[in-house]
Design a protein around this motif. Structure first.
Motif, PDB file in Angstrom:
ATOM      1  N   GLY A 119     -12.456  -2.170   5.956  1.00 12.92           N
ATOM      2  CA  GLY A 119     -11.277  -1.550   5.384  1.00 12.92           C
ATOM      3  C   GLY A 119     -10.933  -2.033   3.997  1.00 12.92           C
ATOM      4  O   GLY A 119     -11.672  -2.796   3.370  1.00 12.92           O
ATOM      5  N   THR A 120      -9.768  -1.576   3.503  1.00 12.63           N
ATOM      6  CA  THR A 120      -9.349  -1.891   2.141  1.00 12.63           C
ATOM      7  C   THR A 120      -8.042  -2.677   2.103  1.00 12.63           C
ATOM      8  O   THR A 120      -7.364  -2.716   1.082  1.00 12.63           O
ATOM      9  N   ASP A 121      -7.706  -3.330   3.196  1.00  8.78           N
ATOM     10  CA  ASP A 121      -6.539  -4.204   3.249  1.00  8.78           C
ATOM     11  C   ASP A 121      -6.999  -5.631   2.987  1.00  8.78           C
ATOM     12  O   ASP A 121      -7.801  -6.177   3.756  1.00  8.78           O
ATOM     13  N   GLY A 181      -5.721  -8.296   3.608  1.00  8.39           N
ATOM     14  CA  GLY A 181      -5.416  -9.201   4.697  1.00  8.39           C
ATOM     15  C   GLY A 181      -6.434  -9.182   5.808  1.00  8.39           C
ATOM     16  O   GLY A 181      -6.502 -10.129   6.617  1.00  8.39           O
ATOM     17  N   THR A 182      -7.257  -8.128   5.862  1.00 10.21           N
ATOM     18  CA  THR A 182      -8.205  -7.994   6.971  1.00 10.21           C
ATOM     19  C   THR A 182      -9.647  -7.737   6.544  1.00 10.21           C
ATOM     20  O   THR A 182     -10.549  -7.864   7.364  1.00 10.21           O
ATOM     21  N   TRP A 183      -9.865  -7.336   5.289  1.00  9.73           N
ATOM     22  CA  TRP A 183     -11.239  -7.028   4.904  1.00  9.73           C
ATOM     23  C   TRP A 183     -12.106  -8.280   4.846  1.00  9.73           C
ATOM     24  O   TRP A 183     -11.622  -9.396   4.862  1.00  9.73           O
ATOM     25  N   GLN A 198      -2.539  -6.205  -6.502  1.00 10.36           N
ATOM     26  CA  GLN A 198      -3.145  -5.087  -5.787  1.00 10.36           C
ATOM     27  C   GLN A 198      -4.542  -5.481  -5.288  1.00 10.36           C
ATOM     28  O   GLN A 198      -5.125  -6.465  -5.759  1.00 10.36           O
ATOM     29  N   PRO A 199      -5.099  -4.725  -4.348  1.00 16.60           N
ATOM     30  CA  PRO A 199      -6.424  -5.091  -3.813  1.00 16.60           C
ATOM     31  C   PRO A 199      -7.487  -5.288  -4.891  1.00 16.60           C
ATOM     32  O   PRO A 199      -8.300  -6.222  -4.801  1.00 16.60           O
ATOM     33  N   TRP A 237      -3.367 -14.251   1.908  1.00 14.91           N
ATOM     34  CA  TRP A 237      -2.679 -13.016   1.505  1.00 14.91           C
ATOM     35  C   TRP A 237      -1.531 -12.837   2.495  1.00 14.91           C
ATOM     36  O   TRP A 237      -1.764 -12.594   3.667  1.00 14.91           O
ATOM     37  N   GLU A 265       2.644 -11.781   3.795  1.00 11.98           N
ATOM     38  CA  GLU A 265       3.473 -10.597   3.991  1.00 11.98           C
ATOM     39  C   GLU A 265       4.325 -10.273   2.768  1.00 11.98           C
ATOM     40  O   GLU A 265       4.753 -11.158   2.033  1.00 11.98           O
ATOM     41  N   SER A 291       3.108  -8.298  -1.744  1.00 11.40           N
ATOM     42  CA  SER A 291       2.411  -9.344  -1.005  1.00 11.40           C
ATOM     43  C   SER A 291       2.173 -10.552  -1.914  1.00 11.40           C
ATOM     44  O   SER A 291       2.210 -10.445  -3.142  1.00 11.40           O
TER      45      SER A 291
END
Length: 263
Positions: free
Chosen positions: A111-113, A115-117, A215-216, A235, A237, A244
């Motif tokens: 994905g493109t988050d 926090g999780t990529w 930003q990402p 990263w 909340e 963020s």
């Protein structure tokens, strides 16, 4: 799946070509194309042209991958890999003729988050400085042919970088955050290009860095550089303005900096 080193090689080649275009356009003179979030947050014609070049080269090399760029948005792919691109990070520096700007290209999965990529490869190329920082997952971080590592201690206090958003409503909160971090600091730097802040932490030129509102595409390549250089990155909340928080540093300073800012 293509190896991280192969993806890194593609990113280095394209970032180098894109950086040369950005440098050449800067020499010809900058034309301001628009404002982004505020009137102070500018985008130049060169940003758009450089991103178009990067997108074209990636489409030729990896036609089935996804794309997420600052200027031209996103496009889904079928491989699970997404290229996250900032064509000219530090646009205000670029527009004013300061050398602290960079092309940032990363390949991520899941994905493109941020926090999780999971980042597979990342390159931060600074054409005006003549430096290329690169990393591939599991292969370390490099400046040219020299392996780089984060600083592991700062006995005289840490050299910490940060940034302030363009929205004047957020400045008081950002300055309050900086005040909480100051007891850890030897001094503060405000470079104006997140990708370079991150690359400089990876290279030991800075001890740590934090900023809200990134930003990402600002952090995709740089965070991998820090992680592969032995540092830690987080990263966190969003605040009341939806921004963020990114925090990066060497392992020991990271916990102290995160705690000072968030606890």
């Amino acid at each position: 799946m293509t190896s991280p080193l192969e993806l890194q090689h593609i990113a280095v080649e394209i970032a180098t070509e894109a950086g040369e275009l950005a440098r050449r356009r800067r020499g010809e003179g900058v034309s301001i194309a628009a404002s982004k979030s505020t009137i102070a947050d500018i985008v130049t014609e060169a940003d758009r042209e450089v991103e178009a070049l990067i997108r074209e080269r990636l489409a030729a090399a990896r036609p089935d991958d996804g794309f997420l760029g600052e200027e031209s948005g996103d496009a889904a792919g079928t491989t699970g890999i997404t290229w996250v691109v900032d064509p000219i990070d530090g646009t205000v520096n670029y527009a004013f003729g300061m050398p602290s700007y960079a092309v940032s290209i990363a390949a991520v999965v899941d994905g493109t988050d941020p926090g999780t990529w999971r980042a597979l490869a990342g390159v931060v190329h600074a054409p005006a400085l003549g430096e290329t920082f690169r990393a591939a997952a599991g292969e370390g971080a490099w400046l040219g042919e020299q392996r780089i590592r984060v600083n592991t201690d700062a006995p005289a206090g840490a050299l910490i970088a940060t940034g302030l958003g363009y929205d004047s409503r957020t400045h008081a909160g950002d300055l309050a955050t900086l005040t909480r971090a100051m007891p850890l600091a030897r001094d503060i730097r405000r470079i104006g290009a997140a990708s370079l802040d991150l690359a400089f932490v990876a290279a030991g030129r800075l001890d740590g860095y934090f900023e809200r509102g990134l930003q990402p595409w600002d952090i995709a390549a740089g965070r991998l550089l820090v992680d592969e250089a032995g540092g830690r990155s987080g990263w966190f909340e969003p605040d009341a303005f939806g921004r963020s928080l990114a925090v990066v540093a060497g392992p020991e300073l990271y916990e102290r900096l995160r705690s000072a800012i968030l606890d």
